[in-house]
Scaffold this active site. Structure first.
Site, PDB file in Angstrom:
ATOM      1  N   SER A  88       0.829  -1.198   0.000  1.00 53.49           N
ATOM      2  CA  SER A  88       0.000   0.000   0.000  1.00 53.49           C
ATOM      3  C   SER A  88       0.873   1.262   0.000  1.00 53.49           C
ATOM      4  O   SER A  88       1.599   1.509  -0.955  1.00 53.49           O
ATOM      5  CB  SER A  88      -0.967  -0.068   1.191  1.00 53.49           C
ATOM      6  OG  SER A  88      -2.015   0.856   1.050  1.00 53.49           O
TER       7      SER A  88
ATOM      8  N   ASP B 136     -10.617  -4.063  -4.612  1.00 52.40           N
ATOM      9  CA  ASP B 136      -9.946  -3.170  -3.658  1.00 52.40           C
ATOM     10  C   ASP B 136     -10.703  -1.841  -3.571  1.00 52.40           C
ATOM     11  O   ASP B 136     -10.792  -1.107  -4.551  1.00 52.40           O
ATOM     12  CB  ASP B 136      -8.498  -2.935  -4.116  1.00 52.40           C
ATOM     13  CG  ASP B 136      -7.632  -2.303  -3.037  1.00 52.40           C
ATOM     14  OD1 ASP B 136      -8.166  -1.502  -2.244  1.00 52.40           O
ATOM     15  OD2 ASP B 136      -6.424  -2.597  -3.000  1.00 52.40           O
TER      16      ASP B 136
ATOM     17  N   HIS C 146      -8.413  -4.918  -0.363  1.00 50.83           N
ATOM     18  CA  HIS C 146      -7.115  -4.311  -0.047  1.00 50.83           C
ATOM     19  C   HIS C 146      -6.273  -5.199   0.878  1.00 50.83           C
ATOM     20  O   HIS C 146      -5.108  -4.916   1.106  1.00 50.83           O
ATOM     21  CB  HIS C 146      -7.353  -2.936   0.597  1.00 50.83           C
ATOM     22  CG  HIS C 146      -6.152  -2.042   0.555  1.00 50.83           C
ATOM     23  ND1 HIS C 146      -5.572  -1.618  -0.640  1.00 50.83           N
ATOM     24  CD2 HIS C 146      -5.395  -1.484   1.541  1.00 50.83           C
ATOM     25  CE1 HIS C 146      -4.528  -0.845  -0.357  1.00 50.83           C
ATOM     26  NE2 HIS C 146      -4.391  -0.756   0.943  1.00 50.83           N
TER      27      HIS C 146
END
Length: 209
Positions: free
Chosen positions: A104, A154, A185
């Site tokens: 991320s 996501d 995610h």
């Protein structure tokens, strides 16, 4: 610029050193178990982001979710790269033989380093990353090999953002392997398994050079 970090020397000096870069709200311990699954014999340098957003660690500032502060991104990318160079001297690993594992926010700064600093990383595993800059100017050919893993559902990173990243990397010459999960995610075991296969192949081909 100092970063809180963990360095652990691995059992196999022929492997590249892993640079572990956590997601928003994480710290330098977060990706250690992932690194041990992907490359248990490799040395690693796990770094904590120096930006605090409401008490959550990040690697660079953002103006809103998915909207990055470009000036801070550039500054922090350069600081991170300088720190890796310094750490390589301190811990005696080869700064030219590094593979980032980023999740991320950590994956986004790794992608930006690949875009903006020639040969900053020899490889990268970008887990749930997005295009770090709109209309990015990649100044020189990218020689890195990159594994990009994304979730089709996501909520934080729309598929189009991951696709832009993959497309820009490929256009700039990077060797990109993409993997998509049916999830969101969160990290899934299947993408860690695929990242391990990618790393094993990458390390073998690097050593064969």
């Amino acid at each position: 610029m100092h970063h809180e970090h963990i360095y652990k020397e691995g059992n196999d000096p022929s492997l590249p050193t892993l640079i572990l870069l956590h997601g928003t709200g994480g710290d330098e311990k977060d990706l250690v178990p992932i690194a041990k699954m992907i490359a248990p014999e490799a040395s690693f340098l796990s770094i904590r982001g120096n930006v605090s957003e409401n008490g959550m660690n990040r690697f660079f500032k953002r103006l809103a979710e998915g909207v990055f502060d470009k000036e801070d991104l550039a500054k922090r990318t350069n600081e991170l790269h300088s720190f890796i160079i310094e750490a390589a001297k301190t811990y005696e690993f080869d700064a030219k033989r590094t593979v980032a594992i980023g999740y991320s926010n950590g994956a986004n700064i790794a992608a930006n380093a690949i875009y903006t600093i020639p040969d900053a990383l020899s490889g990268a595993i970008l887990l749930h990353a997005m295009q770090p800059q709109e209309a990015v100017q990649v100044n020189s050919p990218i020689h890195a090999s990159v594994f990009v893993s994304s979730g089709k559902r996501d909520q934080m990173i729309p598929s189009i953002e991951s696709e832009k990243l993959i497309s820009t990397l490929r256009q700039a010459g990077a060797n990109v392997t993409e993997f998509w999960t049916e999830g969101g995610h969160e990290l899934r075991r299947e993408e860690i398994d695929e990242a391990k296969k990618w790393f094993d192949y990458f390390a073998e081909s690097e050593n064969a050079r």
